[in-house]
Design a protein around this motif. Structure first.
Motif, mmCIF file in Angstrom:
data_model
loop_
_atom_site.group_PDB
_atom_site.id
_atom_site.type_symbol
_atom_site.label_atom_id
_atom_site.label_comp_id
_atom_site.label_asym_id
_atom_site.label_seq_id
_atom_site.Cartn_x
_atom_site.Cartn_y
_atom_site.Cartn_z
ATOM 1 N N ASP A 50 0.834 -1.254 -0.098
ATOM 2 C CA ASP A 50 -0.034 0.045 -0.065
ATOM 3 C C ASP A 50 0.956 1.183 -0.006
ATOM 4 N N SER A 51 0.529 2.320 -0.877
ATOM 5 C CA SER A 51 1.006 3.595 -0.780
ATOM 6 C C SER A 51 0.885 4.518 0.607
ATOM 7 N N ALA A 52 1.454 5.337 0.752
ATOM 8 C CA ALA A 52 1.143 6.005 2.073
ATOM 9 C C ALA A 52 -0.259 6.800 2.007
ATOM 10 N N GLU A 53 -0.912 6.996 0.763
ATOM 11 C CA GLU A 53 -2.148 7.634 0.605
ATOM 12 C C GLU A 53 -3.133 6.474 0.917
ATOM 13 N N GLN A 56 -3.037 5.910 4.739
ATOM 14 C CA GLN A 56 -3.862 6.969 5.532
ATOM 15 C C GLN A 56 -5.280 6.700 5.371
ATOM 16 N N ALA A 57 -5.880 6.233 4.184
ATOM 17 C CA ALA A 57 -7.250 6.150 4.028
ATOM 18 C C ALA A 57 -7.755 4.872 4.962
ATOM 19 N N ARG A 58 -6.843 3.926 4.984
ATOM 20 C CA ARG A 58 -7.156 2.660 5.783
ATOM 21 C C ARG A 58 -7.457 3.084 7.021
ATOM 22 N N ARG A 59 -6.302 3.697 7.542
ATOM 23 C CA ARG A 59 -6.179 4.032 8.962
ATOM 24 C C ARG A 59 -7.536 5.098 9.377
ATOM 25 N N ALA A 60 -8.035 5.979 8.412
ATOM 26 C CA ALA A 60 -8.886 6.870 8.763
ATOM 27 C C ALA A 60 -10.315 5.786 8.928
ATOM 28 N N PHE A 61 -10.512 5.018 8.072
ATOM 29 C CA PHE A 61 -11.596 4.300 7.976
ATOM 30 C C PHE A 61 -11.588 3.274 9.376
ATOM 31 N N LEU A 62 -10.694 2.519 9.573
ATOM 32 C CA LEU A 62 -10.527 1.814 10.515
ATOM 33 C C LEU A 62 -10.618 2.505 11.972
ATOM 34 N N ASP A 63 -10.080 3.691 12.145
ATOM 35 C CA ASP A 63 -10.126 4.294 13.295
ATOM 36 C C ASP A 63 -11.562 4.684 13.594
ATOM 37 N N LEU A 233 -13.418 2.749 -0.145
ATOM 38 C CA LEU A 233 -13.227 2.487 -1.546
ATOM 39 C C LEU A 233 -11.752 2.631 -1.891
ATOM 40 N N GLN A 234 -11.083 3.467 -1.216
ATOM 41 C CA GLN A 234 -9.596 3.753 -1.512
ATOM 42 C C GLN A 234 -8.860 2.383 -1.152
ATOM 43 N N MET A 235 -9.355 1.816 0.159
ATOM 44 C CA MET A 235 -8.472 0.442 0.601
ATOM 45 C C MET A 235 -8.940 -0.768 0.097
ATOM 46 N N THR A 236 -9.931 -0.825 -0.988
ATOM 47 C CA THR A 236 -10.166 -1.867 -1.616
ATOM 48 C C THR A 236 -9.583 -2.254 -3.059
#
Length: 271
Positions: A50-53, A56-63, A233-236
């Motif tokens: 995964d890229s940094a972008e 970050q999307a994954r972290r925001a969603f999981l948080d 969507l960004q993390m799928t």
């Protein structure tokens, strides 16, 4: 921690903030506290994972706790599996460490350490900064940098790994917990992207050297904001197929209802 050298497979020992093997291969600990055990010759691209972008999307969603029921369900099974003799558990494809930190809390109750492994350097760097109680490493899931029969449990949430590697590193009577998409996972999101929405294929994985002891389906409806839907969507894998108008439509949503469907399987290593 029983790390092995990714180049010659000999045991690595820690000294002066570096891991070294008898052949002289050396891997320095990063200032964030993780170690990079992915030699350049084992990379499939310059910056794999995964890229940094995406991270970050994954972290925001999981948080936002939308996958908290999944995290807690796996943690509950870990509590049942581990014993007082446990020494180490491994989270493969750990990303930024959201699940790993909770698994580490469970392992600590049994006196065991926890390792998070991912091929993405940016994800591991972020994880190590946030969760210092976990040992993190950049490594390939197809070449696990661990000695044989050293892991009491391995968790794979959407992460690939060869069955032979799992059989090599898991202790006799140890466990592998896998999480894969169930048939109706994220159907509403897929409906925005594909003309014909197909169900995910039923779980059919077989792990040689292991016996399936438990399987469970976990599904619930999420209520997402437009920002959360875009992050999801960004993390799928669907992100690569989504047209610009799909991203725009999701971002404008005040509420986006989307179904989850997870398949959890618990495998025990044969003696």
């Amino acid at each position: 921690m029983s790390f092995s050298c990714p180049l010659c497979h000999a045991r690595l020992t820690l000294a002066d903030n570096s891991l070294t093997c008898p052949q002289g291969h050396r891997f320095d600990m990063a200032k964030e506290g993780y170690v990079n055990l992915l030699p350049v010759q084992h990379k499939r691209s310059r910056d794999p994972g995964d890229s940094a972008e995406m991270m970050q999307a994954r972290r925001a969603f999981l948080d936002a706790a939308h996958y908290e029921p999944l995290r807690d369900a796996v943690a509950q099974w870990l509590t049942k599996m581990l014993t007082e003799h446990a020494t180490s558990i491994l989270d493969i494809g750990c990303g930024e460490g959201y699940y790993t930190a909770t698994f580490a809390d469970v392992a600590a109750r049994f006196g065991a350490t926890t390792v998070g492994l991912d091929v993405s350097k940016s994800a591991i760097r972020a994880a190590a900064k946030r969760y210092p109680q976990v040992t993190f490493c950049v490594a390939s899931s197809h070449r696990l940098p661990f000695e044989e029969a050293t892991q009491d449990a391995v968790i794979r949430i959407y992460a690939p790994c060869k069955a032979q590697e799992l059989a090599r590193v898991v202790k006799p009577n140890g466990w592998v917990v896998t999480v894969t998409p169930g048939p109706r996972h994220l159907m509403e999101m897929k409906g925005l992207i594909y003309d014909e929405v197909r169900l995910h294929a039923p779980h059919s994985e077989q792990l040689e050297g292991f016996t399936l002891k438990h399987e469970q389906s976990l599904g619930y409806e999420m209520q997402l904001t437009g920002t959360e839907a875009v992050a999801l969507l960004q993390m799928t894998p669907f992100a690569w197929r989504a047209k610009p108008e799909v991203w725009e439509a999701l971002a404008k949503q005040t509420e986006f209802r989307c179904q989850t469907d997870f398949s959890i399987h618990c495998w025990q290593r044969d003696v």
